[in-house]
Design a protein around this motif. Sequence first.
Motif, PDB file in Angstrom:
ATOM      1  N   ARG A   1       0.851  -1.203   0.000  1.00  0.00           N
ATOM      2  CA  ARG A   1       0.000   0.000   0.000  1.00  0.00           C
ATOM      3  C   ARG A   1       0.886   1.251   0.000  1.00  0.00           C
ATOM      4  O   ARG A   1       0.667   2.191  -0.765  1.00  0.00           O
ATOM      5  CB  ARG A   1      -0.915  -0.018   1.229  1.00  0.00           C
ATOM      6  CG  ARG A   1      -1.737   1.258   1.386  1.00  0.00           C
ATOM      7  CD  ARG A   1      -2.770   1.101   2.509  1.00  0.00           C
ATOM      8  NE  ARG A   1      -3.569   2.301   2.666  1.00  0.00           N
ATOM      9  CZ  ARG A   1      -3.343   3.248   3.604  1.00  0.00           C
ATOM     10  NH1 ARG A   1      -2.340   3.096   4.458  1.00  0.00           N
ATOM     11  NH2 ARG A   1      -4.106   4.303   3.677  1.00  0.00           N
TER      12      ARG A   1
ATOM     13  N   ARG B   1       0.412   9.403  -4.531  1.00  0.00           N
ATOM     14  CA  ARG B   1       0.292  10.630  -3.726  1.00  0.00           C
ATOM     15  C   ARG B   1       1.603  11.415  -3.646  1.00  0.00           C
ATOM     16  O   ARG B   1       1.604  12.575  -3.249  1.00  0.00           O
ATOM     17  CB  ARG B   1      -0.143  10.295  -2.284  1.00  0.00           C
ATOM     18  CG  ARG B   1      -1.358   9.409  -2.128  1.00  0.00           C
ATOM     19  CD  ARG B   1      -2.644  10.013  -2.584  1.00  0.00           C
ATOM     20  NE  ARG B   1      -2.973  11.264  -1.920  1.00  0.00           N
ATOM     21  CZ  ARG B   1      -4.009  12.048  -2.259  1.00  0.00           C
ATOM     22  NH1 ARG B   1      -4.798  11.692  -3.261  1.00  0.00           N
ATOM     23  NH2 ARG B   1      -4.243  13.156  -1.618  1.00  0.00           N
TER      24      ARG B   1
ATOM     25  N   ASP C   1      -2.382   6.398 -14.030  1.00  0.00           N
ATOM     26  CA  ASP C   1      -3.617   5.699 -13.647  1.00  0.00           C
ATOM     27  C   ASP C   1      -3.255   4.352 -12.992  1.00  0.00           C
ATOM     28  O   ASP C   1      -2.073   4.002 -12.861  1.00  0.00           O
ATOM     29  CB  ASP C   1      -4.570   5.564 -14.842  1.00  0.00           C
ATOM     30  CG  ASP C   1      -4.041   4.643 -15.931  1.00  0.00           C
ATOM     31  OD1 ASP C   1      -3.101   3.865 -15.672  1.00  0.00           O
ATOM     32  OD2 ASP C   1      -4.590   4.698 -17.053  1.00  0.00           O
ATOM     33  N   ASP C   2      -4.279   3.617 -12.567  1.00  0.00           N
ATOM     34  CA  ASP C   2      -4.036   2.392 -11.797  1.00  0.00           C
ATOM     35  C   ASP C   2      -3.207   1.378 -12.589  1.00  0.00           C
ATOM     36  O   ASP C   2      -2.272   0.780 -12.052  1.00  0.00           O
ATOM     37  CB  ASP C   2      -5.375   1.747 -11.391  1.00  0.00           C
ATOM     38  CG  ASP C   2      -6.190   2.652 -10.476  1.00  0.00           C
ATOM     39  OD1 ASP C   2      -5.585   3.426  -9.707  1.00  0.00           O
ATOM     40  OD2 ASP C   2      -7.433   2.592 -10.548  1.00  0.00           O
TER      41      ASP C   2
ATOM     42  N   GLU D   1      -5.895   0.330  -7.338  1.00  0.00           N
ATOM     43  CA  GLU D   1      -7.159   1.068  -7.179  1.00  0.00           C
ATOM     44  C   GLU D   1      -7.588   1.080  -5.710  1.00  0.00           C
ATOM     45  O   GLU D   1      -7.999   2.107  -5.166  1.00  0.00           O
ATOM     46  CB  GLU D   1      -8.240   0.413  -8.051  1.00  0.00           C
ATOM     47  CG  GLU D   1      -9.575   1.128  -8.009  1.00  0.00           C
ATOM     48  CD  GLU D   1     -10.678   0.306  -8.692  1.00  0.00           C
ATOM     49  OE1 GLU D   1     -10.540  -0.934  -8.843  1.00  0.00           O
ATOM     50  OE2 GLU D   1     -11.686   0.922  -9.063  1.00  0.00           O
ATOM     51  N   GLY D   2      -7.465  -0.080  -5.046  1.00  0.00           N
ATOM     52  CA  GLY D   2      -7.820  -0.179  -3.631  1.00  0.00           C
ATOM     53  C   GLY D   2      -6.926   0.692  -2.759  1.00  0.00           C
ATOM     54  O   GLY D   2      -7.406   1.408  -1.874  1.00  0.00           O
ATOM     55  N   HIS D   3      -5.612   0.654  -3.023  1.00  0.00           N
ATOM     56  CA  HIS D   3      -4.680   1.481  -2.250  1.00  0.00           C
ATOM     57  C   HIS D   3      -4.968   2.958  -2.484  1.00  0.00           C
ATOM     58  O   HIS D   3      -4.953   3.762  -1.558  1.00  0.00           O
ATOM     59  CB  HIS D   3      -3.237   1.172  -2.643  1.00  0.00           C
ATOM     60  CG  HIS D   3      -2.809  -0.234  -2.340  1.00  0.00           C
ATOM     61  ND1 HIS D   3      -3.189  -0.896  -1.201  1.00  0.00           N
ATOM     62  CD2 HIS D   3      -2.031  -1.094  -3.033  1.00  0.00           C
ATOM     63  CE1 HIS D   3      -2.651  -2.102  -1.197  1.00  0.00           C
ATOM     64  NE2 HIS D   3      -1.954  -2.255  -2.304  1.00  0.00           N
ATOM     65  N   ARG D   4      -5.213   3.294  -3.758  1.00  0.00           N
ATOM     66  CA  ARG D   4      -5.476   4.700  -4.096  1.00  0.00           C
ATOM     67  C   ARG D   4      -6.698   5.212  -3.321  1.00  0.00           C
ATOM     68  O   ARG D   4      -6.657   6.276  -2.713  1.00  0.00           O
ATOM     69  CB  ARG D   4      -5.729   4.832  -5.600  1.00  0.00           C
ATOM     70  CG  ARG D   4      -5.941   6.276  -6.070  1.00  0.00           C
ATOM     71  CD  ARG D   4      -6.483   6.326  -7.498  1.00  0.00           C
ATOM     72  NE  ARG D   4      -5.581   5.787  -8.496  1.00  0.00           N
ATOM     73  CZ  ARG D   4      -4.618   6.495  -9.110  1.00  0.00           C
ATOM     74  NH1 ARG D   4      -4.442   7.761  -8.829  1.00  0.00           N
ATOM     75  NH2 ARG D   4      -3.859   5.911 -10.024  1.00  0.00           N
ATOM     76  N   SER D   5      -7.776   4.416  -3.319  1.00  0.00           N
ATOM     77  CA  SER D   5      -9.005   4.914  -2.697  1.00  0.00           C
ATOM     78  C   SER D   5      -8.882   4.931  -1.174  1.00  0.00           C
ATOM     79  O   SER D   5      -9.557   5.709  -0.500  1.00  0.00           O
ATOM     80  CB  SER D   5     -10.233   4.136  -3.175  1.00  0.00           C
ATOM     81  OG  SER D   5     -10.078   2.792  -2.859  1.00  0.00           O
ATOM     82  N   SER D   6      -7.984   4.117  -0.612  1.00  0.00           N
ATOM     83  CA  SER D   6      -7.780   4.147   0.841  1.00  0.00           C
ATOM     84  C   SER D   6      -6.875   5.302   1.264  1.00  0.00           C
ATOM     85  O   SER D   6      -6.700   5.555   2.453  1.00  0.00           O
ATOM     86  CB  SER D   6      -7.158   2.833   1.319  1.00  0.00           C
ATOM     87  OG  SER D   6      -5.780   2.814   1.015  1.00  0.00           O
TER      88      SER D   6
ATOM     89  N   THR E   1      -6.856   8.633  -0.243  1.00  0.00           N
ATOM     90  CA  THR E   1      -7.192   9.930  -0.868  1.00  0.00           C
ATOM     91  C   THR E   1      -6.990  11.107   0.090  1.00  0.00           C
ATOM     92  O   THR E   1      -6.804  12.229  -0.356  1.00  0.00           O
ATOM     93  CB  THR E   1      -8.641   9.967  -1.390  1.00  0.00           C
ATOM     94  OG1 THR E   1      -9.486   9.492  -0.351  1.00  0.00           O
ATOM     95  CG2 THR E   1      -8.828   9.106  -2.618  1.00  0.00           C
TER      96      THR E   1
END
Length: 152
Positions: A66, A74, A97-98, A128-133, A135
Amino acid sequence: MKSLLGVIPAMAVLAWALPSSAAPDGATLYSRCAACHTKTGAGVPGAFPPLGADFRNLATKPDGRRYLSLAIVRGLSGPMTVEGKAYRGVMPAQMLDDAATAAVLNHVGTQIAKTGPGFKLFSAKEVEGHRSSGTSLSAGDVAKLHAQVGGK
Ligand code: HEC
């Protein structure tokens, strides 16, 4: 003339659609990382950390993966110690992108840090999961994660 005008937008759509349908190429994407981390990933001591032992270690653990994903997504800012050397730099968020983030992490894992056969490939879905966790995390927050997830 009228029929020709119909063809031009169709060609424009084709030109736009073709490159984006190709899978992102991690080796090509890595060239932007190499500007700082160098072509071999050896880095520049005190300025740009190596992509080696620390990456290999972090890639084996879910929270390490992660952190690695969020470093790309980020960015990083602030003090950290990598392979015993102190860094207090800034890595800009990479605007990938992802799928492209997964591709470049996989290139680093297999070709640069040479993680070996045990390396578990990143998928776009995992990123995608790491990105959304993450933000709400700043680049400074992600740099703080490094030590928390066992980076050294
Ligand atoms: C403008 C220079 C620059 C670019 C471009 C850059 N990085 Fe970085 N990177 C850094 C710096 C500086 C750090 C350390 C940040 C700190 O001191 O907080 C870092 C840290 C990292 C880390 C964390 C290392 C660790 O062991 O915890 C990873 C992973 C990483 N970069 C991967 C990449 C990848 C992959 C790319 C390309 C997609 C990339 N970087 C592009 C400057 C850069």
